[in-house]
Design an enzyme around this catalytic site. Structure first.
Site, PDB file in Angstrom:
ATOM      1  N   TRP A   9       0.836  -1.207   0.000  1.00 36.81           N
ATOM      2  CA  TRP A   9       0.000   0.000   0.000  1.00 36.81           C
ATOM      3  C   TRP A   9       0.863   1.246   0.000  1.00 36.81           C
ATOM      4  O   TRP A   9       0.570   2.230  -0.666  1.00 36.81           O
ATOM      5  CB  TRP A   9      -0.958  -0.009   1.189  1.00 36.81           C
ATOM      6  CG  TRP A   9      -1.959  -1.110   1.118  1.00 36.81           C
ATOM      7  CD1 TRP A   9      -2.109  -2.133   2.006  1.00 36.81           C
ATOM      8  CD2 TRP A   9      -2.956  -1.329   0.092  1.00 36.81           C
ATOM      9  NE1 TRP A   9      -3.129  -2.965   1.600  1.00 36.81           N
ATOM     10  CE2 TRP A   9      -3.658  -2.501   0.441  1.00 36.81           C
ATOM     11  CE3 TRP A   9      -3.311  -0.647  -1.075  1.00 36.81           C
ATOM     12  CZ2 TRP A   9      -4.707  -3.009  -0.348  1.00 36.81           C
ATOM     13  CZ3 TRP A   9      -4.341  -1.154  -1.852  1.00 36.81           C
ATOM     14  CH2 TRP A   9      -5.020  -2.312  -1.486  1.00 36.81           C
ATOM     15  N   ASP A  27      -1.289   6.872   6.500  1.00 35.97           N
ATOM     16  CA  ASP A  27      -2.349   5.943   6.110  1.00 35.97           C
ATOM     17  C   ASP A  27      -2.547   5.014   7.303  1.00 35.97           C
ATOM     18  O   ASP A  27      -1.694   4.194   7.614  1.00 35.97           O
ATOM     19  CB  ASP A  27      -1.909   5.164   4.863  1.00 35.97           C
ATOM     20  CG  ASP A  27      -2.862   4.016   4.509  1.00 35.97           C
ATOM     21  OD1 ASP A  27      -3.876   3.826   5.216  1.00 35.97           O
ATOM     22  OD2 ASP A  27      -2.577   3.315   3.511  1.00 35.97           O
ATOM     23  N   LYS A  73     -11.697  -1.769   7.371  1.00 39.92           N
ATOM     24  CA  LYS A  73     -10.831  -2.618   8.187  1.00 39.92           C
ATOM     25  C   LYS A  73     -11.256  -2.592   9.660  1.00 39.92           C
ATOM     26  O   LYS A  73     -11.370  -3.620  10.275  1.00 39.92           O
ATOM     27  CB  LYS A  73      -9.368  -2.174   8.057  1.00 39.92           C
ATOM     28  CG  LYS A  73      -8.917  -1.906   6.614  1.00 39.92           C
ATOM     29  CD  LYS A  73      -8.439  -3.147   5.881  1.00 39.92           C
ATOM     30  CE  LYS A  73      -8.419  -3.006   4.372  1.00 39.92           C
ATOM     31  NZ  LYS A  73      -7.434  -2.096   3.807  1.00 39.92           N
TER      32      LYS A  73
END
Ligand SMILES: *Cc1c(COP(=O)(O)O)cnc(C)c1O
Length: 360
Positions: free
Chosen positions: A102, A172, A196
């Site tokens: 990511w 993030d 999540k």
């Protein structure tokens, strides 16, 4: 009805209480005769939902008044573009710490917008650790430094906040949002996709300091400018109403469970139990450096790909779902987000012990 233990990395397990509350409200939300999915986002009813969600999040994270909370669409991935578009407003430089896929995607996307450097990377060791970097790793005139606090795929976590001096730090936090206490003021911008730790996919939460808003270039597509969302209270266009509502229910659930500090304590206990099982086993091992291990995504392997496959298949048959590692990594990954019940951890551990007995 039967529920499995769902170790999916995302979308992922939600608290049973939250699901039951949503179920009870589904057809007739608080006597208004319709569901949240059906109501106008301009209605007072929905305004109350989003206002309460924001207030609860501010309370949970102790978000200072000079930060805006935005509820956006586009997933985590759109933030890979929105962050550089909005924040590369000075030197046009930004420094990324590349600690997983990511982070790498964010880094590559940002390159479209400016002079982007990888200040550090653990790619050469297949992302099994978090590089330790200090102020000298960053260009002093960088507009921001970017980190991914928890690496969902590789199961690693920053156990420190890089010292960036005066440079804005962007994080993030998609896969460890609200799972541990952070000081919001250490960051200029924090963002997280909901799927999540917070609720259904569809909403991405951005927490951004006021002075970072309003510097996007003139030709920025309107949706991609933080300013429009900040000015319009995340209601410039139709927001992801139902996802925001669900996120709000989760925030209240966290408040009822000791706040973020209480949840963090519980997460630590669950992760410790699982890592202890792995470390005390002769079959399983965790490839991540001990001090950098994630509390949310626990990655482990047997060292034998066929045996890993057998583990995933047999665990599934035992009601333990989605324990296969990311397709790029293989092995196993147990995502144990905030909502994972203790019974899920205990059942997994018992299964691992049984599997080891049967396969030694
Ligand atoms: C899941 C995830 C993303 C991407 O989220 P999408 O909503 O699928 O775009 C980004 N960063 C991290 C750390 C993630 O876990």
């Amino acid at each position: 009805m039967s529920r499995v233990f769902n170790f999916s990395a995302g979308p992922s397990v939600l608290p049973m209480e939250v699901l039951l509350e949503a179920q009870a409200d589904l057809i007739d939300y608080k006597g208004c005769g319709m569901s949240v999915m059906e109501m106008s986002h301009r209605s007072q009813m929905f305004q109350d939902i989003i206002d309460t969600a924001e207030a609860d999040l501010r309370d949970l994270m102790q978000i200072p008044d000079n930060y805006k909370v935005l509820f956006l669409q586009g997933g985590g991935t759109l933030q890979f573009s929105m962050v550089p578009l909005n924040l590369l407003s000075g030197s046009g430089k930004a420094d990324y710490i590349v600690t997983g896929q990511w982070a790498r995607k964010a880094y590559q996307e940002a390159k479209k917008f400016g002079d982007i450097a990888a200040a550090a990377s653990s790619e050469d060791s297949n992302f099994t650790f978090i590089p330790k970097v200090g102020r000298d790793a960053f260009r002093p005139d960088a507009d921001y430094v970017y980190i991914t606090t928890n690496n969902t795929i590789y199961g690693s976590r920053f156990n420190y906040i890089p010292d960036c001096g005066d440079i804005t730090l962007v994080a993030d936090q998609s896969s460890n949002f609200l799972s541990e206490v952070y000081n919001v003021e250490d960051f200029g911008l924090i963002w997280a996709g909901a799927q999540k730790n917070v609720g259904p996919a569809g909403v991405t939460i951005v927490i951004v300091r006021d002075d970072l808003i309003g510097h996007a270039p003139e030709n920025t597509p309107i949706y991609l400018d933080y300013k429009i969302h900040a000015d319009k209270g995340s209601m410039y266009n139709t927001p992801p109403c139902f996802s925001i509502y669900m996120a709000g229910l989760t925030f209240q659930w966290i408040k009822r469970n000791g706040g973020v500090a209480g949840i963090e304590q519980h997460n630590l206990e669950q992760a410790k139990k699982l890592y202890d099982t792995i470390d005390n086993s002769k079959l399983f091992s965790c490839p991540v450096e001990t001090e950098d291990r994630s509390r949310m995504n626990v990655v482990f392997v047997t060292g034998d790909k066929e045996l890993d496959k057998k583990f995933v298949a047999e665990s599934k048959a035992a009601g333990l779902l989605n324990l296969g590692g990311h397709r790029s990594v293989g092995g196993m990954r147990a995502s144990i987000y905030n909502a994972m019940p203790d019974e899920g951890i205990d059942t997994l551990i018992a299964f691992m012990k049984k599997f080891e007995m049967e396969n030694k």
